[in-house]
Design an enzyme around this catalytic site. Sequence first.
Site, PDB file in Angstrom:
ATOM      1  N   CYS A 128     -76.586 -33.414 -16.824  1.00  0.00           N
ATOM      2  CA  CYS A 128     -76.912 -33.851 -18.323  1.00  0.00           C
ATOM      3  C   CYS A 128     -75.668 -33.518 -19.262  1.00  0.00           C
ATOM      4  O   CYS A 128     -75.036 -32.167 -18.974  1.00  0.00           O
ATOM      5  CB  CYS A 128     -78.252 -33.026 -18.667  1.00  0.00           C
ATOM      6  SG  CYS A 128     -78.632 -33.435 -20.312  1.00  0.00           S
TER       7      CYS A 128
ATOM      8  N   CYS B 245     -84.086 -31.431 -17.146  1.00  0.00           N
ATOM      9  CA  CYS B 245     -82.774 -32.446 -17.173  1.00  0.00           C
ATOM     10  C   CYS B 245     -82.287 -32.543 -15.700  1.00  0.00           C
ATOM     11  O   CYS B 245     -82.730 -31.686 -14.830  1.00  0.00           O
ATOM     12  CB  CYS B 245     -81.761 -31.775 -18.128  1.00  0.00           C
ATOM     13  SG  CYS B 245     -82.152 -31.497 -19.719  1.00  0.00           S
TER      14      CYS B 245
ATOM     15  N   ARG C 177     -91.231 -31.438 -20.691  1.00  0.00           N
ATOM     16  CA  ARG C 177     -91.132 -33.013 -20.728  1.00  0.00           C
ATOM     17  C   ARG C 177     -89.481 -33.289 -20.481  1.00  0.00           C
ATOM     18  O   ARG C 177     -88.623 -32.652 -20.434  1.00  0.00           O
ATOM     19  CB  ARG C 177     -91.421 -33.309 -22.077  1.00  0.00           C
ATOM     20  CG  ARG C 177     -90.469 -32.837 -23.284  1.00  0.00           C
ATOM     21  CD  ARG C 177     -90.946 -32.960 -24.678  1.00  0.00           C
ATOM     22  NE  ARG C 177     -90.157 -32.493 -25.756  1.00  0.00           N
ATOM     23  CZ  ARG C 177     -90.123 -31.304 -26.132  1.00  0.00           C
ATOM     24  NH1 ARG C 177     -90.860 -30.540 -25.537  1.00  0.00           N
ATOM     25  NH2 ARG C 177     -89.464 -30.924 -27.099  1.00  0.00           N
TER      26      ARG C 177
ATOM     27  N   CYS D 119     -80.482 -37.741 -20.384  1.00  0.00           N
ATOM     28  CA  CYS D 119     -80.408 -37.809 -19.112  1.00  0.00           C
ATOM     29  C   CYS D 119     -81.430 -38.524 -18.300  1.00  0.00           C
ATOM     30  O   CYS D 119     -81.090 -39.007 -16.941  1.00  0.00           O
ATOM     31  CB  CYS D 119     -79.917 -36.572 -18.330  1.00  0.00           C
ATOM     32  SG  CYS D 119     -81.146 -35.417 -18.229  1.00  0.00           S
TER      33      CYS D 119
ATOM     34  N   CYS E 142     -85.884 -35.039 -20.621  1.00  0.00           N
ATOM     35  CA  CYS E 142     -85.083 -35.323 -21.486  1.00  0.00           C
ATOM     36  C   CYS E 142     -84.704 -36.609 -21.763  1.00  0.00           C
ATOM     37  O   CYS E 142     -84.556 -37.440 -20.730  1.00  0.00           O
ATOM     38  CB  CYS E 142     -83.603 -34.689 -20.907  1.00  0.00           C
ATOM     39  SG  CYS E 142     -82.072 -34.924 -21.825  1.00  0.00           S
TER      40      CYS E 142
END
Length: 357
Positions: A43, A39, A68, A73, A70
Amino acid sequence: MNATIILPDPETMYQAIVDRDAEMEGLFLFAVKTTGIFCRPGCKAKPPKRENVEFFATADDALAAGYRACKRCRPQELSGSVPPWLTQLVDALEAEPTRRWSNADLIDMGLSPIRVRHWFQEHYQMTFHAYLRTRRIGLAVDMLNAGQDVTSVALDSGYQSLSGFRDSLRKWTGQSPTSIQQGEPILVERLLTPLGPMLAAASDAGLCLLEFADRKMLPKQFERINKRFQQPILPGTHPVLSEAAQQIDQYFRGERSEFTLPLRLDGTSFQETVWQKLLEIPYGQTRSYGELAKQLGKPNASRAVGRTNGDNRLAIVVPCHRVVRSDGHLCGYAGGLWRKKWLLEHERKARQTQLPL
């Protein structure tokens, strides 16, 4: 080439996560080991425990580590980018710029009028409907400058009466249609950068403003521009703005060290002299306020140089971030010291790789 970012200390970064400090945008990203997600510092998700956090300089680094992005955000996108839920509306605005949108229209598109209003207030400092009105006025000014008659412009801009158009034009620009036809507006556009959105303003005479959108002095800078140039300031596009966007993007990619943009450095004689000296500071190097004062033949004018440095309206292009204290410490950057540090490190790394431009 991507700039190498030196991360702040871990405790500072973690506190930024807890505080949801969006001002740390561009300095780092964080990943949560328990969820596998990375993030931005700002966030809105619940802050994770410290022991579950890992820090990264770039999205590519986080992805390479198996995390991976977010979905809330969207850390792979530049801050200020249009979110997926709003894309359909933005595309519709471009297709029908004079349309009068109502809250019912937004609801029909599956959008919450409140959510839309909040996004435009956050990113444009005005409500959605105020943004629409300024867009219509901007289009009208373009048509007036192109020589179209007032009545046609009023109708083509979505106004139902000539008097309503005249009143709206005077409210937003302070000028009558005749005055507009005899001059040109200053047009403003948002530019997205790794360090957050910037606002750029230009006319045929050149670029007169480039500032980070969260700068507290930004409203004051617009007031100064309006007073100095006596031109209406409206959202819109312009060839100078398009070229500025391209060159700023190249700068952040490490592909450009000098800018070739027409600039409006209008100020007092002293201010213009200082700003010209800033343009002479080589890429990747710094000068002190005292050194600049001596170059001007005014060795006791360090404080005046500092004030003028702070009054610079063209961030990055007129590189006020390259001015430091005599002991080398960073100080006095209106865009935030963290940005100043990032920019200097970016230039230092790019210079080491023998940037061709």
